[in-house]
Write an enzyme that holds these catalytic residues in place. Sequence first.
Site, short mmCIF file in Angstrom:
data_model
loop_
_atom_site.label_atom_id
_atom_site.label_comp_id
_atom_site.label_asym_id
_atom_site.label_seq_id
_atom_site.Cartn_x
_atom_site.Cartn_y
_atom_site.Cartn_z
N HIS A 163 41.04 46.84 39.90
CA HIS A 163 41.20 48.22 40.37
C HIS A 163 41.35 49.23 39.23
O HIS A 163 41.27 50.43 39.45
CB HIS A 163 42.37 48.33 41.36
CG HIS A 163 43.73 48.25 40.74
ND1 HIS A 163 44.50 47.11 40.80
CD2 HIS A 163 44.48 49.18 40.10
CE1 HIS A 163 45.66 47.34 40.21
NE2 HIS A 163 45.67 48.61 39.78
N ASP A 193 41.58 40.60 42.21
CA ASP A 193 41.92 41.84 41.53
C ASP A 193 41.95 41.64 40.02
O ASP A 193 42.86 42.09 39.32
CB ASP A 193 43.27 42.39 42.02
CG ASP A 193 43.49 43.85 41.59
OD1 ASP A 193 42.49 44.49 41.20
OD2 ASP A 193 44.64 44.31 41.61
N SER A 304 49.42 48.60 35.42
CA SER A 304 48.46 47.65 36.00
C SER A 304 47.52 47.10 34.94
O SER A 304 46.96 47.85 34.13
CB SER A 304 47.64 48.35 37.08
OG SER A 304 48.39 48.52 38.26
#
Length: 360
Positions: A163, A193, A304
């Site tokens: 992402h 992911d 992230s």
Amino acid sequence: MTESPRRSGEYPEPEQQPSYGSGDEARQRARYDADRAAQAYAGAYPPPPVYEPAHPGTPDSEPRAGRRRAKRPVALLAAVAIVAAAIGGGAGAFARGLTDNGSGTGTGVTGTNVAQSSKGTVSGVAQAASPSIVEISATSASGASTGSGVVITGDGEIITNNHVVSGASSVKVKLSDGKTYTADVVGTDPDKDLALIKLQGATGLKAATLGSSEDVKVGDQVVAIGSPEGLTGTVTSGIVSALDRDVTVSKEEDRGQGQEGQGQQGGGQWPFEFGGQEFNGDTGSSKTTYKAIQTDASLNPGNSGGALINMNGEIIGINSAMYAPSGATGSTAGSVGLGFAIPVDTVKADLAKLRARDDE
């Protein structure tokens, strides 16, 4: 009385014999005879010794021999002690050499493990691992986003979240020393992911050591490193608060952009679901679920794709989601101690697929 038949003067008169006491008569007589024999044969043969040389067992020689015998065990013991110390020192150095090599569970280029003197400290982990953590800036039609990544090879392969780079038209990477590179997206796996990118023209980078998430236990101390809100190389620490959390995230590209870091379009955090509830927004209809490591180490927008690290300096997870308080958006959101990371064993199992540019 009978007289001798010899004539007078034919034989010499007998010599007067000395008298002996009754106690040592035999021994004194023997000495006397020896003296007489020596005189008789003087010049023809060496005279025999009158007294025997002292025997080693006699009282005069016994102390000296005893002293010589006493010195030998002491010298022997000293030699044995010196040899034992040499062998022991060599064995100790060999054992230290084996211990200093650290954990053997990592893959890739080892060298980010914590020095023996700093093991178990957050500062030691940060010093060892920080050079392998990068800041990623991705640009797409949806806007700009900021995330983090982990260098896994010296020539610039970097693991991050799908992402963070999904749908990006341009990816820039800043190293811990400030150098900036352009990166290509090699492969993505939306189901996990995960994404693999590679820097253009990079060599000699310090790669992280990938540990084993199988060995992680609840309560283990961990360190998180990333670029929250664009603050490169930010270090936080905490513990593993849970394992095998079923975290659900969106696979849609337009939901992977503009929702991480600064300058995003639409605000908010990366949306995820847990326990049937949605957090940080709608995850949409295209979703994927993975088992995550839960940590209370502070994770904020921009973390992230960064690293969750054990106290040996080994990567045990890739930070992927965080819970934001209801109504908090953009830079106003902050960590409340609920963060999630993709286990590193999942990453290692997926590397071949990512390198094959499999985008399914």
